[in-house]
Design a protein around this motif. Structure first.
Motif, PDB file in Angstrom:
ATOM      1  N   TYR A  95      10.471   4.155  -5.766  1.00  0.00           N
ATOM      2  CA  TYR A  95      11.570   4.174  -6.735  1.00  0.00           C
ATOM      3  C   TYR A  95      11.435   5.385  -7.640  1.00  0.00           C
ATOM      4  CZ  TYR A  95      14.520   2.755 -10.675  1.00  0.00           C
ATOM      5  OH  TYR A  95      15.467   2.708 -11.665  1.00  0.00           O
ATOM      6  N   ASN A  96      12.546   6.059  -7.856  1.00  0.00           N
ATOM      7  CA  ASN A  96      12.633   7.136  -8.847  1.00  0.00           C
ATOM      8  C   ASN A  96      11.564   8.204  -8.617  1.00  0.00           C
ATOM      9  OD1 ASN A  96      13.875   8.334 -11.070  1.00  0.00           O
ATOM     10  ND2 ASN A  96      12.487   7.366 -12.530  1.00  0.00           N
ATOM     11  N   GLY A  97      11.374   8.587  -7.349  1.00  0.00           N
ATOM     12  CA  GLY A  97      10.415   9.617  -7.007  1.00  0.00           C
ATOM     13  C   GLY A  97       9.011   9.130  -6.730  1.00  0.00           C
ATOM     14  N   ASN A  98       8.733   7.859  -7.047  1.00  0.00           N
ATOM     15  CA  ASN A  98       7.417   7.299  -6.751  1.00  0.00           C
ATOM     16  C   ASN A  98       7.354   6.899  -5.281  1.00  0.00           C
ATOM     17  OD1 ASN A  98       5.435   4.829  -6.572  1.00  0.00           O
ATOM     18  ND2 ASN A  98       4.892   5.919  -8.440  1.00  0.00           N
ATOM     19  N   PRO A  99       6.240   7.176  -4.577  1.00  0.00           N
ATOM     20  CA  PRO A  99       6.220   6.994  -3.126  1.00  0.00           C
ATOM     21  C   PRO A  99       6.126   5.559  -2.642  1.00  0.00           C
ATOM     22  CG  PRO A  99       4.079   7.748  -3.889  1.00  0.00           C
ATOM     23  CD  PRO A  99       4.999   7.823  -5.074  1.00  0.00           C
ATOM     24  N   GLY A 100       5.797   4.601  -3.507  1.00  0.00           N
ATOM     25  CA  GLY A 100       5.597   3.245  -3.028  1.00  0.00           C
ATOM     26  C   GLY A 100       4.269   3.097  -2.313  1.00  0.00           C
ATOM     27  N   LEU A 101       4.128   2.041  -1.499  1.00  0.00           N
ATOM     28  CA  LEU A 101       2.855   1.766  -0.846  1.00  0.00           C
ATOM     29  C   LEU A 101       3.068   0.881   0.371  1.00  0.00           C
ATOM     30  CD1 LEU A 101       2.158  -1.441  -1.642  1.00  0.00           C
ATOM     31  CD2 LEU A 101       1.533  -0.417  -3.812  1.00  0.00           C
ATOM     32  N   VAL A 102       2.005   0.745   1.161  1.00  0.00           N
ATOM     33  CA  VAL A 102       1.930  -0.239   2.242  1.00  0.00           C
ATOM     34  C   VAL A 102       0.687  -1.075   1.999  1.00  0.00           C
ATOM     35  CG1 VAL A 102       1.609  -0.616   4.715  1.00  0.00           C
ATOM     36  CG2 VAL A 102       3.141   1.199   3.926  1.00  0.00           C
ATOM     37  N   VAL A 103       0.833  -2.401   1.976  1.00  0.00           N
ATOM     38  CA  VAL A 103      -0.299  -3.306   1.796  1.00  0.00           C
ATOM     39  C   VAL A 103      -0.551  -4.055   3.097  1.00  0.00           C
ATOM     40  CG1 VAL A 103       1.223  -5.078   0.772  1.00  0.00           C
ATOM     41  CG2 VAL A 103      -1.265  -5.227   0.462  1.00  0.00           C
ATOM     42  N   TYR A 104      -1.800  -4.124   3.494  1.00  0.00           N
ATOM     43  CA  TYR A 104      -2.239  -4.764   4.737  1.00  0.00           C
ATOM     44  C   TYR A 104      -3.237  -5.848   4.340  1.00  0.00           C
ATOM     45  CZ  TYR A 104      -3.694  -4.663   9.759  1.00  0.00           C
ATOM     46  OH  TYR A 104      -3.948  -4.946  11.079  1.00  0.00           O
ATOM     47  N   ILE A 105      -2.921  -7.109   4.630  1.00  0.00           N
ATOM     48  CA  ILE A 105      -3.809  -8.232   4.343  1.00  0.00           C
ATOM     49  C   ILE A 105      -4.286  -8.818   5.666  1.00  0.00           C
ATOM     50  CG2 ILE A 105      -4.005 -10.511   3.274  1.00  0.00           C
ATOM     51  CD1 ILE A 105      -1.878  -9.668   1.263  1.00  0.00           C
ATOM     52  N   ASN A 106      -5.592  -8.981   5.775  1.00  0.00           N
ATOM     53  CA  ASN A 106      -6.213  -9.489   7.001  1.00  0.00           C
ATOM     54  C   ASN A 106      -7.028 -10.730   6.666  1.00  0.00           C
ATOM     55  OD1 ASN A 106      -7.600  -9.919   9.388  1.00  0.00           O
ATOM     56  ND2 ASN A 106      -8.876  -8.074   9.216  1.00  0.00           N
ATOM     57  N   ASN A 107      -6.606 -11.872   7.168  1.00  0.00           N
ATOM     58  CA  ASN A 107      -7.264 -13.144   6.866  1.00  0.00           C
ATOM     59  C   ASN A 107      -8.163 -13.601   8.010  1.00  0.00           C
ATOM     60  OD1 ASN A 107      -7.683 -15.198   4.947  1.00  0.00           O
ATOM     61  ND2 ASN A 107      -6.289 -16.578   6.011  1.00  0.00           N
ATOM     62  N   SER A 108      -8.434 -12.715   8.958  1.00  0.00           N
ATOM     63  CA  SER A 108      -9.279 -13.075  10.091  1.00  0.00           C
ATOM     64  C   SER A 108     -10.725 -12.648   9.833  1.00  0.00           C
ATOM     65  CB  SER A 108      -8.773 -12.396  11.367  1.00  0.00           C
ATOM     66  OG  SER A 108      -9.126 -11.025  11.381  1.00  0.00           O
ATOM     67  N   ASP A 109     -11.605 -12.931  10.802  1.00  0.00           N
ATOM     68  CA  ASP A 109     -13.015 -12.581  10.684  1.00  0.00           C
ATOM     69  C   ASP A 109     -13.345 -11.231  11.317  1.00  0.00           C
ATOM     70  OD1 ASP A 109     -13.714 -14.960   9.357  1.00  0.00           O
ATOM     71  OD2 ASP A 109     -13.844 -16.056  11.251  1.00  0.00           O
ATOM     72  N   ASN A 110     -12.321 -10.481  11.719  1.00  0.00           N
ATOM     73  CA  ASN A 110     -12.546  -9.217  12.405  1.00  0.00           C
ATOM     74  C   ASN A 110     -11.695  -8.111  11.794  1.00  0.00           C
ATOM     75  OD1 ASN A 110     -14.169 -10.397  14.682  1.00  0.00           O
ATOM     76  ND2 ASN A 110     -12.241 -11.486  15.041  1.00  0.00           N
ATOM     77  N   TRP A 111     -12.162  -6.866  11.959  1.00  0.00           N
ATOM     78  CA  TRP A 111     -11.334  -5.736  11.569  1.00  0.00           C
ATOM     79  C   TRP A 111     -10.038  -5.762  12.385  1.00  0.00           C
ATOM     80  CZ3 TRP A 111     -12.041  -1.570   8.157  1.00  0.00           C
ATOM     81  CH2 TRP A 111     -13.269  -1.550   7.483  1.00  0.00           C
ATOM     82  N   LYS A 112      -8.953  -5.320  11.767  1.00  0.00           N
ATOM     83  CA  LYS A 112      -7.663  -5.228  12.444  1.00  0.00           C
ATOM     84  C   LYS A 112      -7.076  -3.838  12.227  1.00  0.00           C
ATOM     85  CE  LYS A 112      -7.213  -9.616  13.777  1.00  0.00           C
ATOM     86  NZ  LYS A 112      -7.003 -10.019  15.179  1.00  0.00           N
ATOM     87  N   GLU A 113      -6.238  -3.410  13.155  1.00  0.00           N
ATOM     88  CA  GLU A 113      -5.505  -2.159  12.974  1.00  0.00           C
ATOM     89  C   GLU A 113      -4.128  -2.315  13.599  1.00  0.00           C
ATOM     90  OE1 GLU A 113      -7.040   0.551  16.639  1.00  0.00           O
ATOM     91  OE2 GLU A 113      -8.479   0.254  14.992  1.00  0.00           O
ATOM     92  N   ARG A 114      -3.159  -1.584  13.063  1.00  0.00           N
ATOM     93  CA  ARG A 114      -1.783  -1.766  13.546  1.00  0.00           C
ATOM     94  C   ARG A 114      -0.936  -0.541  13.184  1.00  0.00           C
ATOM     95  NH1 ARG A 114       0.464  -6.013  15.784  1.00  0.00           N
ATOM     96  NH2 ARG A 114      -1.380  -7.275  15.278  1.00  0.00           N
ATOM     97  N   TRP A 115      -0.007  -0.210  14.079  1.00  0.00           N
ATOM     98  CA  TRP A 115       0.998   0.826  13.816  1.00  0.00           C
ATOM     99  C   TRP A 115       2.094   0.261  12.924  1.00  0.00           C
ATOM    100  CZ3 TRP A 115       1.032   5.912  14.998  1.00  0.00           C
ATOM    101  CH2 TRP A 115       0.101   6.369  15.946  1.00  0.00           C
ATOM    102  N   VAL A 116       2.486   1.031  11.903  1.00  0.00           N
ATOM    103  CA  VAL A 116       3.550   0.589  10.992  1.00  0.00           C
ATOM    104  C   VAL A 116       4.425   1.771  10.610  1.00  0.00           C
ATOM    105  CG1 VAL A 116       2.247  -1.341  10.019  1.00  0.00           C
ATOM    106  CG2 VAL A 116       2.092   0.923   8.957  1.00  0.00           C
ATOM    107  N   PRO A 117       5.698   1.530  10.311  1.00  0.00           N
ATOM    108  CA  PRO A 117       6.561   2.576   9.746  1.00  0.00           C
ATOM    109  C   PRO A 117       6.358   2.664   8.235  1.00  0.00           C
ATOM    110  CG  PRO A 117       7.840   0.591  10.127  1.00  0.00           C
ATOM    111  CD  PRO A 117       6.444   0.288  10.598  1.00  0.00           C
TER     112      PRO A 117
END
Length: 477
Positions: free
Chosen positions: A413-435
């Protein structure tokens, strides 16, 4: 009003293998074309402006791109002895520096149990520890002088102060013969302040109304339809609301147990007194919360119990699909106060995930004193507060959700870039493609949970990762 439950804290497990090695594998696997989206749901579609409280609120709060954060500055059974106002005052400088813009104080006036009361059994609304009645001069929290000093220091720190207002019921009156019940009732109030004397005529039943929306705990139930009650609570120049605001300096109101009276009461209060308002409507249905907010003519916010229960089911029930459910912040982000725990209810165990959720999502986040000061890692909380005030901007899109993973994007908003939040509730590392919001830009995880610093593709896609039972939060480097 209930005793806070014993909190069992889960530990944060990050893992033992190399994030750097994973990043090398990740970079070599970036495709030339954008992956297909698993899911992208535009949750909110407003102009992206942050939570701005109410138009009637004063402007003492020092703003940030992500909007304000509230601190519930007490818990059930804080130490007695009249020291609490000074304890809180000593915390204000640090809280303000970390991005806390407001504090919510417990009911400040003299109650039936005097020096032992948490204030939810109000007797004299105009006694903040100034009159010797109900077994003490000071309240459990301190003196009127100490309260005013606390409020003044909060304002010096560019913080607003919200009063907990208990107007559904009263306690501590004397017995009197009540012609409406044919019995003796505890409805005769002659407070030492000499203000807002009450009799059976001011409670239910009376000549005008037998009852209202609800009673609490058998206490005498104030009748808000009585003009005398309205005058003393919010209409007169020396009413409770105007005295709190003009004499003590309160900037807003947390209305206790609003199921006990009509939403019109809160609307009238704010119309006459002003200030920010939030109601405790203890209901997990987002539509019911929205209905109540609308019936205050949107003069008041509400605590987002729908989000609270969804987080409990998601994080402790091991099903992050629950975060796809309806919540007040999704229906009306400008009138939702989100929270993880309070003095009444404390059910969520995986609080690191819950705070990562509310401090990256829309609404007005409220931090619980004990979580910040006693129970959780303060550096973790300060990091989330910094991320909130710096980058939690814009409306919201959910990018992926399943049992174990939840990924959402704040669209900036208003020139601020925003963010992406990733929450992982499993017992292992996770990775994923996102826009993302960014094309051909380097990004990083500002929590420090991942040391990846990937570049987004020309079409904004990027692969991100998240540790087990944890979260990562990404934005431009």
């Amino acid at each position: 009003m209930k005793t806070t439950k014993l909190l069992l804290l889960s530990t944060l497990f990050i893992g033992s293998f190399s994030c750097t090695q994973i990043m090398e594998d990740n970079e070599s696997s970036i495709p030339e074309h954008e992956p297909k989206a698993n899911m992208e749901l535009q949750v909110t579609t407003h102009d992206g402006a942050p939570f701005n409280k109410n138009e009637s609120s004063n402007k003492r709060y020092s703003g940030s791109p992500g909007g304000p954060v509230m601190m519930q500055a007490f818990y059930w059974d804080v130490p007695a002895g009249g020291t609490w106002w000074n304890t809180v005052k000593g915390k204000l400088n640090n809280w303000s520096n970390q991005g806390i813009g407001s504090i919510w104080l417990p009911p400040a006036s003299k109650a039936q149990n005097g020096p032992f009361s948490m204030g939810y059994d109000p007797m004299d609304y105009f006694d903040f520890g100034d009159y010797n009645q109900m077994g003490s001069k000071e309240t459990r929290f301190g003196s009127g002088t100490e309260l005013r000093s606390l409020v003044g220091e909060a304002h010096n720190q560019n913080m607003e102060v919200y009063a907990d207002i208990v107007i559904n019921h009263n306690s501590g009156g004397q017995l009197e013969a009540n012609p409406y019940t044919g019995t003796d009732t505890w409805t005769k109030f002659n407070p030492a302040s000499g203000k807002f004397n009450r009799t059976y005529n001011d409670f239910h039943p009376n000549l005008d109304a037998n009852n209202d929306e609800g009673v609490f705990g058998g206490f005498p139930d104030l009748s808000h339809k009585k003009s005398y009650v309205q005058d003393w609570l919010w209409k007169k120049s020396n009413s409770v609301g105007k005295y709190y605001k003009n004499d003590v300096g309160f900037d807003g109101w947390r209305f206790d147990y609003v199921k006990g009276f009509g939403a019109w009461v809160v609307k009238d209060w704010v119309n006459n007194v002003g200030g920010f308002a939030v109601g405790e409507l203890w209901d997990g249905n987002a539509s019911t919360l929205k209905w109540w907010v609308d019936n205050t003519d949107r003069k008041s916010s509400a605590f987002d119990f729908a989000a609270y229960y969804a987080m409990d089911r998601a994080f402790d029930g091991n099903n992050l699909n629950e975060l796809n459910g309806d919540m007040l912040w999704k229906k009306d982000s400008q009138r939702a106060v989100t929270f993880v725990a309070n003095h009444d209810t404390d059910e969520i165990w995986r609080k690191n995930l819950a705070y990562a959720y509310i401090l990256t999502h829309e609404g007005y986040p409220c931090i619980f004193y004990r979580d910040y000061e006693d129970w959780l890692d303060k550096s973790m909380m300060n990091n989330l507060l910094w991320i909130h005030k710096s980058y939690a901007t814009g409306n919201t899109s959910i990018l992926h959700v399943d049992n174990d993973e939840y990924i959402a994007r704040r669209n900036g908003y208003n020139g601020n870039p925003g963010l992406v939040v990733y929450i992982n509730n499993s017992d292992n590392w996770k990775e994923r493609w996102v826009p993302t919001n960014w094309s051909n830009k380097k990004i990083k995880d500002y929590t420090g949970h991942s040391n990846w610093e990937p570049w987004t593709q020309g079409g904004t896609w990027v692969k991100i990762q998240c540790p087990p039972r944890s979260y990562s939060i990404w934005t431009l480097k």
